[in-house]
Design a protein around this motif. Structure first.
Motif, PDB file in Angstrom:
ATOM      1  N   TYR A   6      17.636   0.720  -6.609  1.00 51.85           N
ATOM      2  CA  TYR A   6      16.250   0.526  -7.025  1.00 51.85           C
ATOM      3  C   TYR A   6      15.837   1.698  -7.909  1.00 51.85           C
ATOM      4  CZ  TYR A   6      14.896   4.232  -3.826  1.00 51.85           C
ATOM      5  OH  TYR A   6      14.766   5.452  -3.216  1.00 51.85           O
ATOM      6  N   THR A   7      14.895   1.433  -8.805  1.00 47.30           N
ATOM      7  CA  THR A   7      14.292   2.479  -9.627  1.00 47.30           C
ATOM      8  C   THR A   7      12.793   2.233  -9.679  1.00 47.30           C
ATOM      9  OG1 THR A   7      14.765   1.168 -11.623  1.00 47.30           O
ATOM     10  CG2 THR A   7      16.316   2.925 -11.061  1.00 47.30           C
ATOM     11  N   TYR A   8      12.029   3.249  -9.997  1.00 46.33           N
ATOM     12  CA  TYR A   8      10.576   3.094 -10.085  1.00 46.33           C
ATOM     13  C   TYR A   8      10.008   4.211 -10.952  1.00 46.33           C
ATOM     14  CZ  TYR A   8      10.419   6.837  -6.589  1.00 46.33           C
ATOM     15  OH  TYR A   8      10.575   8.034  -5.928  1.00 46.33           O
ATOM     16  N   GLY A   9       8.811   3.959 -11.465  1.00 47.83           N
ATOM     17  CA  GLY A   9       8.142   4.973 -12.278  1.00 47.83           C
ATOM     18  C   GLY A   9       8.834   5.267 -13.588  1.00 47.83           C
ATOM     19  N   GLY A  21       0.802  -1.221   0.000  1.00 51.13           N
ATOM     20  CA  GLY A  21       0.000   0.000   0.000  1.00 51.13           C
ATOM     21  C   GLY A  21       0.832   1.267   0.000  1.00 51.13           C
ATOM     22  N   LEU A  22       2.115   1.168  -0.368  1.00 52.01           N
ATOM     23  CA  LEU A  22       2.999   2.333  -0.343  1.00 52.01           C
ATOM     24  C   LEU A  22       2.807   3.221  -1.571  1.00 52.01           C
ATOM     25  CD1 LEU A  22       6.339   0.579   0.705  1.00 52.01           C
ATOM     26  CD2 LEU A  22       4.762   1.827   2.201  1.00 52.01           C
ATOM     27  N   THR A  23       2.755   4.506  -1.371  1.00 53.74           N
ATOM     28  CA  THR A  23       2.788   5.446  -2.485  1.00 53.74           C
ATOM     29  C   THR A  23       4.219   5.485  -3.007  1.00 53.74           C
ATOM     30  OG1 THR A  23       3.352   7.334  -1.097  1.00 53.74           O
ATOM     31  CG2 THR A  23       1.004   6.863  -1.401  1.00 53.74           C
ATOM     32  N   ALA A  24       4.427   6.142  -4.143  1.00 57.70           N
ATOM     33  CA  ALA A  24       5.771   6.241  -4.703  1.00 57.70           C
ATOM     34  C   ALA A  24       6.723   6.913  -3.712  1.00 57.70           C
ATOM     35  CB  ALA A  24       5.733   7.012  -6.016  1.00 57.70           C
ATOM     36  N   ARG A  25       6.257   7.968  -3.080  1.00 58.57           N
ATOM     37  CA  ARG A  25       7.110   8.677  -2.125  1.00 58.57           C
ATOM     38  C   ARG A  25       7.429   7.788  -0.921  1.00 58.57           C
ATOM     39  NH1 ARG A  25       5.468  14.664  -0.305  1.00 58.57           N
ATOM     40  NH2 ARG A  25       5.988  14.944  -2.520  1.00 58.57           N
ATOM     41  N   SER A  30      -2.855   6.359  -9.465  1.00 56.62           N
ATOM     42  CA  SER A  30      -2.431   6.215  -8.078  1.00 56.62           C
ATOM     43  C   SER A  30      -1.802   4.848  -7.845  1.00 56.62           C
ATOM     44  CB  SER A  30      -3.628   6.416  -7.140  1.00 56.62           C
ATOM     45  OG  SER A  30      -3.246   6.354  -5.786  1.00 56.62           O
ATOM     46  N   PRO A  31      -0.565   4.637  -8.340  1.00 58.95           N
ATOM     47  CA  PRO A  31       0.091   3.344  -8.156  1.00 58.95           C
ATOM     48  C   PRO A  31       0.475   3.101  -6.697  1.00 58.95           C
ATOM     49  CG  PRO A  31       1.611   4.922  -9.101  1.00 58.95           C
ATOM     50  CD  PRO A  31       0.271   5.575  -9.101  1.00 58.95           C
ATOM     51  N   ARG A  32       0.506   1.837  -6.324  1.00 52.93           N
ATOM     52  CA  ARG A  32       0.908   1.428  -4.988  1.00 52.93           C
ATOM     53  C   ARG A  32       1.987   0.352  -5.102  1.00 52.93           C
ATOM     54  NH1 ARG A  32      -1.195   5.447  -3.966  1.00 52.93           N
ATOM     55  NH2 ARG A  32      -2.785   5.934  -2.400  1.00 52.93           N
ATOM     56  N   TYR A  33       2.853   0.294  -4.107  1.00 55.91           N
ATOM     57  CA  TYR A  33       3.972  -0.634  -4.135  1.00 55.91           C
ATOM     58  C   TYR A  33       3.882  -1.631  -2.987  1.00 55.91           C
ATOM     59  CZ  TYR A  33       5.986   2.601  -7.489  1.00 55.91           C
ATOM     60  OH  TYR A  33       6.190   3.386  -8.601  1.00 55.91           O
ATOM     61  N   VAL A  34       4.238  -2.871  -3.305  1.00 60.89           N
ATOM     62  CA  VAL A  34       4.343  -3.919  -2.288  1.00 60.89           C
ATOM     63  C   VAL A  34       5.753  -4.477  -2.386  1.00 60.89           C
ATOM     64  CG1 VAL A  34       3.339  -5.634  -3.882  1.00 60.89           C
ATOM     65  CG2 VAL A  34       3.467  -6.139  -1.436  1.00 60.89           C
ATOM     66  N   GLN A  40      15.235   3.912   1.060  1.00 58.15           N
ATOM     67  CA  GLN A  40      16.375   4.678   1.560  1.00 58.15           C
ATOM     68  C   GLN A  40      16.726   4.265   2.983  1.00 58.15           C
ATOM     69  OE1 GLN A  40      15.003   8.696   0.992  1.00 58.15           O
ATOM     70  NE2 GLN A  40      15.064   8.532  -1.238  1.00 58.15           N
ATOM     71  N   LYS A  41      15.708   4.095   3.800  1.00 53.58           N
ATOM     72  CA  LYS A  41      15.949   3.664   5.182  1.00 53.58           C
ATOM     73  C   LYS A  41      16.482   2.240   5.220  1.00 53.58           C
ATOM     74  CE  LYS A  41      13.829   3.306   9.742  1.00 53.58           C
ATOM     75  NZ  LYS A  41      12.597   3.521  10.554  1.00 53.58           N
ATOM     76  N   ALA A  42      15.926   1.365   4.360  1.00 51.58           N
ATOM     77  CA  ALA A  42      16.369  -0.033   4.316  1.00 51.58           C
ATOM     78  C   ALA A  42      17.845  -0.115   3.953  1.00 51.58           C
ATOM     79  CB  ALA A  42      15.525  -0.811   3.315  1.00 51.58           C
ATOM     80  N   ALA A  43      18.249   0.625   2.944  1.00 51.66           N
ATOM     81  CA  ALA A  43      19.644   0.594   2.497  1.00 51.66           C
ATOM     82  C   ALA A  43      20.587   1.076   3.593  1.00 51.66           C
ATOM     83  CB  ALA A  43      19.804   1.445   1.247  1.00 51.66           C
ATOM     84  N   SER A  44      20.153   2.068   4.347  1.00 51.67           N
ATOM     85  CA  SER A  44      21.011   2.639   5.395  1.00 51.67           C
ATOM     86  C   SER A  44      21.093   1.754   6.633  1.00 51.67           C
ATOM     87  CB  SER A  44      20.502   4.025   5.791  1.00 51.67           C
ATOM     88  OG  SER A  44      19.237   3.942   6.448  1.00 51.67           O
ATOM     89  N   THR A  45      20.179   0.786   6.740  1.00 48.83           N
ATOM     90  CA  THR A  45      20.166  -0.093   7.914  1.00 48.83           C
ATOM     91  C   THR A  45      20.509  -1.543   7.567  1.00 48.83           C
ATOM     92  OG1 THR A  45      17.745  -0.296   7.663  1.00 48.83           O
ATOM     93  CG2 THR A  45      18.560   1.325   9.240  1.00 48.83           C
ATOM     94  N   GLY A  46      21.055  -1.762   6.371  1.00 49.00           N
ATOM     95  CA  GLY A  46      21.549  -3.094   6.039  1.00 49.00           C
ATOM     96  C   GLY A  46      20.571  -4.041   5.397  1.00 49.00           C
ATOM     97  N   TYR A  47      19.513  -3.507   4.800  1.00 49.20           N
ATOM     98  CA  TYR A  47      18.539  -4.353   4.110  1.00 49.20           C
ATOM     99  C   TYR A  47      18.613  -4.133   2.603  1.00 49.20           C
ATOM    100  CZ  TYR A  47      16.217  -5.333   8.579  1.00 49.20           C
ATOM    101  OH  TYR A  47      15.937  -5.737   9.862  1.00 49.20           O
TER     102      TYR A  47
END
Length: 276
Positions: A188-191, A140-144, A171-175, A151-158
């Protein structure tokens, strides 16, 4: 509901070969012998259920699943030993969250999650495996929001290990599923439009990255995961029709490559192949 809940036997599966019994179109069934795997696409929910039940009995396990508009399914199954697993289809957003919570308590984590549709009508499919390691999942994530989580995942080792795009064109959503990064750079890239994605492929290749996950959005744009893993024998295609994917499958099979990820939306297919 679980895809193994019911079977209407119309297909025999042996040694990695899907044999049609007048119920499966050859354009939607693919096979090879080394390694033993089965890949199918454009399957109805009922056919997906039949495949899952039959393939499980034959010793196969799913490595990727996709659900697209109209309730059509694509998946790849590999024969051989694997951790305990489960595959579910036809779930709502809350239903998927419930399954995630249920299986997390049992030591499982999602390895492939897909969704199509929007709002309360969104439909999810997922493969869970019993495995250790840090992970988390969001939908249910928006693009933002998707960008922020990455960004948070990359900075915490994921690292982002599974991604799909659903919702609507407006209104795209991401899972996604994020797992502990055991090594190697990722991006990662999107849109991205098809042209922009192709440009990204050329750019990332020069930097030593390759696409490992590609998802087609409801607006025809692409999201992707890029990893610097040193793999040399691979192939990647986008903007394929159902028959176009079948053609690419046949070509890559002849080269000794098989699909490890297949994604589709509104008749557009994307796939990543690797060496057997």
């Amino acid at each position: 509901m679980p895809t193994i809940s019911r079977i209407a036997a119309v297909t025999t599966v042996t040694a990695g070969v899907v044999i049609s019994t007048a119920a499966v179109s050859p354009a939607h069934a693919e096979a090879t012998a080394t390694p033993a795997f089965v890949a199918y696409h454009a399957a109805s929910a009922g056919r997906q259920t039949t495949y899952a039940r039959t393939l499980k009995k034959q010793g196969y396990h799913p490595i990727t699943v996709n659900v697209s508009a109209g309730g059509r399914y694509a998946a790849v199954w590999v024969k051989g030993s694997s951790p305990a697993w489960a595959i579910y289809q036809g779930m709502s957003g809350p239903g998927y969250q419930s399954r995630f919570n249920e299986f997390a308590k049992k030591g499982y984590q999602p390895i492939s999650v897909s969704a199509t549709g929007s709002g309360s009508g969104a439909v999810f499919a997922a493969v869970f495996e019993k495995k250790s390691g840090k992970h988390f999942a969001r939908h249910g994530l928006t693009a933002r929001q998707f960008a922020s989580v990455n960004q948070k995942a990359a900075s915490t080792g994921y690292t982002l290990s599974s991604v799909d795009v659903y919702g609507s064109a407006a209104s795209p959503r991401y899972v996604g599923v994020w797992t502990a990064n055991t090594g190697g750079g990722w991006y990662y890239t999107y849109g991205k439009t098809a042209k922009q994605h192709e440009a990204e492929v050329a750019k990332r290749l020069r930097q030593g990255f390759r696409p490992t996950q590609v998802a087609v959005g409801p607006d025809g744009t692409y999201a992707a995961v890029w990893r610097k893993d040193g793999l040399r024998s691979w192939a990647h295609y986008i903007e394929m029709s159902s028959s176009g994917y079948q053609k690419r499958f046949d070509q890559q099979r002849a080269r000794g490559l098989y699909p490890v990820q297949v994604n589709s939306e509104s008749g557009r297919y994307a796939a990543v192949f690797v060496k057997t």
